[in-house]
Design a protein around this motif. Sequence first.
Motif, PDB file in Angstrom:
ATOM      1  N   UNK A 117      77.873  53.333  -8.242  1.00 42.35           N
ATOM      2  CA  UNK A 117      76.604  53.624  -7.918  1.00 42.35           C
ATOM      3  C   UNK A 117      76.083  52.320  -7.426  1.00 42.35           C
ATOM      4  N   UNK A 118      75.316  52.408  -6.418  1.00 40.95           N
ATOM      5  CA  UNK A 118      74.950  51.030  -5.597  1.00 40.95           C
ATOM      6  C   UNK A 118      74.032  50.322  -6.184  1.00 40.95           C
ATOM      7  N   UNK A 119      74.466  48.862  -6.145  1.00 34.41           N
ATOM      8  CA  UNK A 119      73.850  47.843  -6.706  1.00 34.41           C
ATOM      9  C   UNK A 119      72.355  47.764  -6.494  1.00 34.41           C
ATOM     10  N   UNK A 120      71.884  48.238  -5.355  1.00 33.68           N
ATOM     11  CA  UNK A 120      70.587  48.234  -5.077  1.00 33.68           C
ATOM     12  C   UNK A 120      69.607  49.111  -6.227  1.00 33.68           C
ATOM     13  N   UNK A 121      70.317  50.182  -6.377  1.00 33.63           N
ATOM     14  CA  UNK A 121      69.440  50.984  -7.530  1.00 33.63           C
ATOM     15  C   UNK A 121      69.245  50.289  -8.827  1.00 33.63           C
ATOM     16  N   UNK A 122      70.159  49.465  -9.354  1.00 31.35           N
ATOM     17  CA  UNK A 122      70.112  48.643 -10.406  1.00 31.35           C
ATOM     18  C   UNK A 122      69.128  47.461 -10.206  1.00 31.35           C
ATOM     19  N   UNK A 123      69.180  46.965  -9.042  1.00 29.21           N
ATOM     20  CA  UNK A 123      68.373  46.059  -8.666  1.00 29.21           C
ATOM     21  C   UNK A 123      66.796  46.537  -8.698  1.00 29.21           C
ATOM     22  N   UNK A 124      66.662  47.427  -8.037  1.00 28.65           N
ATOM     23  CA  UNK A 124      65.229  48.155  -8.146  1.00 28.65           C
ATOM     24  C   UNK A 124      65.072  48.743  -9.500  1.00 28.65           C
ATOM     25  N   UNK A 125      65.691  49.111 -10.432  1.00 25.86           N
ATOM     26  CA  UNK A 125      65.309  49.556 -11.582  1.00 25.86           C
ATOM     27  C   UNK A 125      64.894  48.409 -12.538  1.00 25.86           C
ATOM     28  N   UNK A 126      65.751  47.089 -12.373  1.00 26.17           N
ATOM     29  CA  UNK A 126      65.345  45.993 -13.107  1.00 26.17           C
ATOM     30  C   UNK A 126      63.880  45.434 -12.607  1.00 26.17           C
TER      31      UNK A 126
END
Length: 223
Positions: free
Chosen positions: A44-53
């Motif tokens: 899963x792209x790291x950018x999704x996790x960054x945006x969610x945080x």
Amino acid sequence: MKEHESVPYSLPRLDDAEAVSRAEAMRDRMKQRRTCRYFSDEPVPREIIEAAIEAAGTAPNGANHQPWHFAVVSSPEMKRAIREAAEEEERNFYTGKASEEWLDALAPLGTDEDKPFLETAPWLIVVFAQRKGGIEEDGKTQNYYVNESVGIACGMLIATLHEAGLATLTHTPSPMGFPREICGRPDVEKPLMVVVVGHPAKGATVPAHALKKKPLEQISSWL
Ligand code: IYR
């Protein structure tokens, strides 16, 4: 209001029909969320996790101290360490600590001490609540409404991940001493939950029990 520095605030004004339809559309999307216990190892792209945080980091909170920390784990070694420690605590829970009443309440969910998803899922977000620290994270300043603040942040984190089409599971082994050590976090932080993130495994199921939602009439009163 007492004298304080301020900046203007406004929102784009929607007409009522548009506002209702957006609220209902959001509700319908949130209704699709499930707690998933079968994860694929697909990345899963790291950018999704960054945006969610970042979304979680906007949550309303006590005195704007933002008393949260999100430790993001993706390394197989650390995921394994978290799984092993969590399973040990869960074994104690399922084979002794949990009351009969609690185990009965869990029976329709089918949960047990095996937590393979802690290794399978690509991302584990370990959420810490900071008892002290203030906005500067000095480790000393008192924080306020910590559980409320971090709880709301977790809701916004999960909602954002769901919006990105990802499955989540909130894992809350208790006691949860181990994540602080594994993630190298200070004593003023209390691990609150592990949010497991990824795509559902092929053939994943959820317990039918989880689909029984209390209706509006039951969960609200209008005074
Ligand atoms: N933490 C345990 C038990 C558990 C407790 C509740 I309340 C749940 O809704 C689900 C599980 C576990 O993760 O298995």
